[in-house]
Design an enzyme around this catalytic site. Sequence first.
Site, PDB file in Angstrom:
ATOM      1  N   CYS A 120      32.464  41.315  39.720  1.00 31.60           N
ATOM      2  CA  CYS A 120      32.277  41.628  41.146  1.00 31.60           C
ATOM      3  C   CYS A 120      30.835  41.982  41.487  1.00 31.60           C
ATOM      4  O   CYS A 120      30.487  42.066  42.668  1.00 31.60           O
ATOM      5  CB  CYS A 120      33.213  42.757  41.564  1.00 31.60           C
ATOM      6  N   HIS A 253      30.479  45.895  47.680  1.00 26.99           N
ATOM      7  CA  HIS A 253      31.581  45.081  47.167  1.00 26.99           C
ATOM      8  C   HIS A 253      32.875  45.519  47.852  1.00 26.99           C
ATOM      9  O   HIS A 253      33.158  46.707  47.988  1.00 26.99           O
ATOM     10  CB  HIS A 253      31.689  45.266  45.651  1.00 26.99           C
ATOM     11  N   ASN A 283      39.969  41.626  47.705  1.00 27.34           N
ATOM     12  CA  ASN A 283      38.821  41.671  46.798  1.00 27.34           C
ATOM     13  C   ASN A 283      38.573  40.248  46.284  1.00 27.34           C
ATOM     14  O   ASN A 283      39.357  39.726  45.492  1.00 27.34           O
ATOM     15  CB  ASN A 283      39.139  42.630  45.650  1.00 27.34           C
TER      16      ASN A 283
END
Length: 326
Positions: A120, A253, A283
């Site tokens: 990520c 993020h 996500n």
Amino acid sequence: MTPRHSRITGTGSHLPPRRLSNADMVTLLAGRGIETSDDWIVERTGIRARHFADDGVSASDLALPAARRALEAAGRRAEDVDLIVVATSTPDMVFPSTACLLQAKLGVHGCPAFDVQAVCSGFVYGLAVADAMIRAGSARCALVIGTEVFSRILDFDDRTTCVLFGDGAGAVVLEASATPGILACELHADGRHAGILCTPGTVSGGRVLGDPVLKMDGQAVFRLAVGVLESAARSVLGKAGRTEADLDWLIPHQANIRIMQGTARKLKLPLDKLVATVDEHGNTSAASVPLALDVAVRDGRVRPGDTVMLEGVGGGFTWGAVLLDF
Ligand code: ACO
């Protein structure tokens, strides 16, 4: 010689059309005898929906329209690009890199193209690498992309992880510039925490060995993420000689709204300076930051001259921040 900096000149993104609301996830999991609810997912994560790519659609397929949109926004053609960096943990193949496959789909050849793997944090890593290459004079017009088909590595029998992730791609064109642009970058990793967030399966002898689905100790990730996002933000501001008060936008993020709001509060930023797309995208790992940036650019929030903090955190354990004037 004119001092070289790098500057984002265009952004783009792409989401696969298939949108699954939390209600759709409730139905999908119920078919496997597993219970979840819209209330649980929204309260713990802020996620209301995510997009999943159809079978056969790869990370490079999602990256292509995102890259084309970023090029169009920058007023550039694929032929102008002299560096392609793709951040992904769900590449099309073991090799060649997704960046090479994307290069061919863009109809160009010759320029360096490679993937970065920092889960990520991948887009922030990729942007920092492209910035360094431009400042060193090795490139003038880079495409930096985060693209993921995380739905491929989810365990739909594990409700603690499968409701959290989605697929998508985001891209920027980063060009050499006499004025900054990117003000400072900060990258970190701590491999001692590799086991708290991983997809441990591997290809060997023509077979997949180990479990090729995402495993996460959510609470351990949560605790680490909150601390490192604050420290990376403070240190990148310090490097650039700026303070929290100079920030127009925080784009972290997009994993969990509680982590994102916690970071904004620690930096004493009003929550309306936080760009959040986790509610609609889930996500999307390496794609989450450039996707959120593109949304905020296209809806008119992020404007030329604004000071923007991009932050990544994820498996590895990896984290980092890029501070820039848009
Ligand atoms: N629906 C309903 N109940 C659920 C679900 C679900 N989908 N998932 C878990 N539960 C239950 C658990 O079974 C548990 O039940 P119990 O108390 O009866 O045992 C209860 O909810 C609480 O579970 P916790 O795991 O303690 O929930 P928590 O509040 O920690 O939230 C979460 C979990 C959302 C995963 C949180 O820990 C988190 O966001 N962590 C960070 C994740 C993250 O940021 N990842 C980013 C990096 S991703 C990357 O790099 C690829």
